[in-house]
Design a protein around this motif. Structure first.
Motif, PDB file in Angstrom:
ATOM      1  N   GLY A  54       0.784  -1.224   0.000  1.00  0.00           N
ATOM      2  CA  GLY A  54       0.000   0.000   0.000  1.00  0.00           C
ATOM      3  C   GLY A  54       0.815   1.272   0.000  1.00  0.00           C
ATOM      4  N   ASP A  61      -0.285   2.577  -5.570  1.00  0.00           N
ATOM      5  CA  ASP A  61      -0.617   1.603  -4.527  1.00  0.00           C
ATOM      6  C   ASP A  61       0.369   0.457  -4.678  1.00  0.00           C
ATOM      7  OD1 ASP A  61      -1.887   0.166  -2.512  1.00  0.00           O
ATOM      8  OD2 ASP A  61      -3.253  -0.795  -3.923  1.00  0.00           O
ATOM      9  N   ASP A  89      -6.917   3.217  -0.302  1.00  0.00           N
ATOM     10  CA  ASP A  89      -7.743   2.013  -0.184  1.00  0.00           C
ATOM     11  C   ASP A  89      -9.066   2.189  -0.918  1.00  0.00           C
ATOM     12  OD1 ASP A  89      -5.981   0.491   1.262  1.00  0.00           O
ATOM     13  OD2 ASP A  89      -6.930   0.822   3.205  1.00  0.00           O
TER      14      ASP A  89
END
Length: 480
Positions: free
Chosen positions: A209, A220, A343
């Motif tokens: 991440g 990411d 996310d």
């Protein structure tokens, strides 16, 4: 066929190897007992023991075996994955001054990168920056075969691209679920750093991440300390089961041992879209997002500790229709926790326009759910590269020739040769490296051809040429 050795768990072997090494050496500072005198007749018979040092020797031998099995486990992974890794050579224009020029050959005409076979019918995943600006792309397989590649599509936002070659029954590499990969687990990188094909490096998965690098629009990354260098770009980062965890994409120049890879989950999504439509049609919910930092969480009344903070809402976007407001904190999407803005962005990208996603939202300390219908961002496609221009845009193979006097013949003779008179820019002949002034010594196996022979040979869209230049003779293949 030789049976493949089973892949042994490195997590089990390493402690065993270290333990064996520990037993092989005496403890520091421990006195070594002096040899005892012969026992008296009244003493009990001595207990039979092994020869002095045999225990340490046995332990050392065991530790060596453990280390050999450790090496064999790595070698088995490489044996499994290497046939799926390809070397990519690109012909690019001169004068490249972009920050990624090292990965494209420093602005010179030729650059080298890596790729991984995505499907058995010839689809290959690589990085966008490996092929950006390419006039021609050549793919070399592990078995030595070489193919011209066409560009199916590319996605600069994730730095991914998909190529296709005219080959079948290729050894495609399986993609792992990178979301479930454990930080600290062993990984192996395979690629062509600095053009050194099929170089293997090992390390661990250092983090997941990672974002905020500022190179691509969607960031990411998986982070690894496996050595990554220019030319590794586009190659796979794999786990010990031989599954691709990510596509190696860059190094962090201000540090050592920090390489970044696009996760397999994202790479699979991009590849699927490129195969389906030739472009990536990204979805959105019509909000501006930022991470909910500890400072912001402390300043916002009753804010959760983690989440994606909405800072703007498009008046006509999906979020506005779902009653989302600036200051709302999204804490989960479809039941998956949202730790930060990335996310949420990543999960939205994994779904198609028209799908409904459920968001858990915190507003002023109160929690509620809302459904948002995803919409397409309708982003313009990336600019067309020279290699994407269709053959129909070029007459023939872009090559014009003429019969000319042979400069090698003695004075007074009338021997002729075929000389290249012109090469159309970005034509098949140009991408194959043919230059005006080249002398054609051979065309499709016919020696000393005429201009008429060359013209006739171009009708099938392919030419194998043997070319003479002032200081070199070489073969090249022209392919429509």
């Amino acid at each position: 066929m030789t049976a493949r050795r089973p892949v042994t768990s490195l997590a089990l072997l390493l402690p065993l190897a270290l333990a064996g090494l520990a037993h092989a050496q005496p403890a520091p500072g421990r006195p070594v007992p002096a040899p005892s005198a012969a026992p008296s007749p009244a003493a009990p018979p001595p207990i039979a023991t092994s020869a002095p040092g045999s225990r340490g020797a046995a332990a050392a031998s065991g530790s060596i075996q453990d280390l050999r099995r450790l090496g064999d486990a790595f070698a088995d992974v490489v044996d499994k994955v290497a046939p799926s890794v390809v070397q990519i050579e690109v012909a690019v224009g001169d004068g490249d001054t972009s920050p990624l020029r090292l990965f494209r050959g420093g602005g010179e005409r030729r650059g080298v990168g890596s790729g991984v076979i995505y499907s058995a019918d010839g689809a290959i995943l690589t990085n966008n920056h490996v092929i950006d600006g390419a006039r021609a792309i050549t793919v070399r397989l592990r078995d030595g075969r070489t193919f011209y590649a066409r560009l199916v599509g590319r996605d600069p936002s994730t730095d991914l691209a998909l190529l296709r070659i005219d080959a079948r029954n290729l050894p495609a590499a399986p993609l792992a679920d990178s979301d479930t990969a454990r930080v600290g687990s062993w990984v192996v990188a395979i690629g062509s750093p600095f053009g050194l094909g099929y170089t293997v490096t090992t390390g661990v998965l250092s983090a997941k991440g990672r974002g905020g690098v500022g190179v691509n629009a969607v960031e990411d990354y998986l982070q690894t300390d496996a050595s990554i260098n220019p030319g590794n770009s586009g190659g796979p980062l794999v786990d010990l089961d031989g599954r691709v965890l990510g596509i190696n994409t860059m190094i962090v120049s201000r540090g050592q041992g920090i390489g970044l890879a696009v996760p397999a989950v994202m790479a699979r999504r991009v590849a699927e879209l490129l195969l389906k439509t030739g472009r990536v049609d990204r979805t959105w919910i019509g909000v501006g997002l930022q991470d909910l930092t500890p400072e912001l969480a402390a300043a916002i009344p009753s804010a959760p500790p983690l989440g994606a903070l909405i800072n703007t809402v498009s008046p006509s976007g999906p979020a506005s229709k779902a009653n989302l407001n600036p200051g709302d904190v999204v804490t989960s999407i479809l039941g998956k926790p949202v730790r930060d803005a990335q996310d949420l962005i990543r999960e939205i990208f994994l779904h198609d326009a028209g799908e409904a996603v459920t968001l858990d939202v915190n507003r002023g300390g109160k929690r509620y759910q809302t459904k948002v219908i995803l919409e397409s961002r309708n982003e313009p496609p990336p600019p067309v590269l020279p290699v994407q221009r269709t053959a129909s845009q070029q007459p023939g193979l872009g090559l014009t020739v003429r019969d000319a006097a042979d400069p090698r013949s003695p004075p007074g003779t009338k021997a002729t040769v075929v000389r290249v008179n012109g090469v159309a820019t970005d034509s098949p002949a140009d991408r194959a490296g043919v230059k005006p002034g080249d002398i054609l010594l051979e065309v499709d196996g016919k020696q000393q051809p005429t201009a008429a022979d060359v013209e006739a040979a171009t009708r099938d869209g392919r030419l194998l040429l043997r070319i003479q230049r002032p200081n070199a003779v070489l073969y090249t293949a022209v392919h429509r």
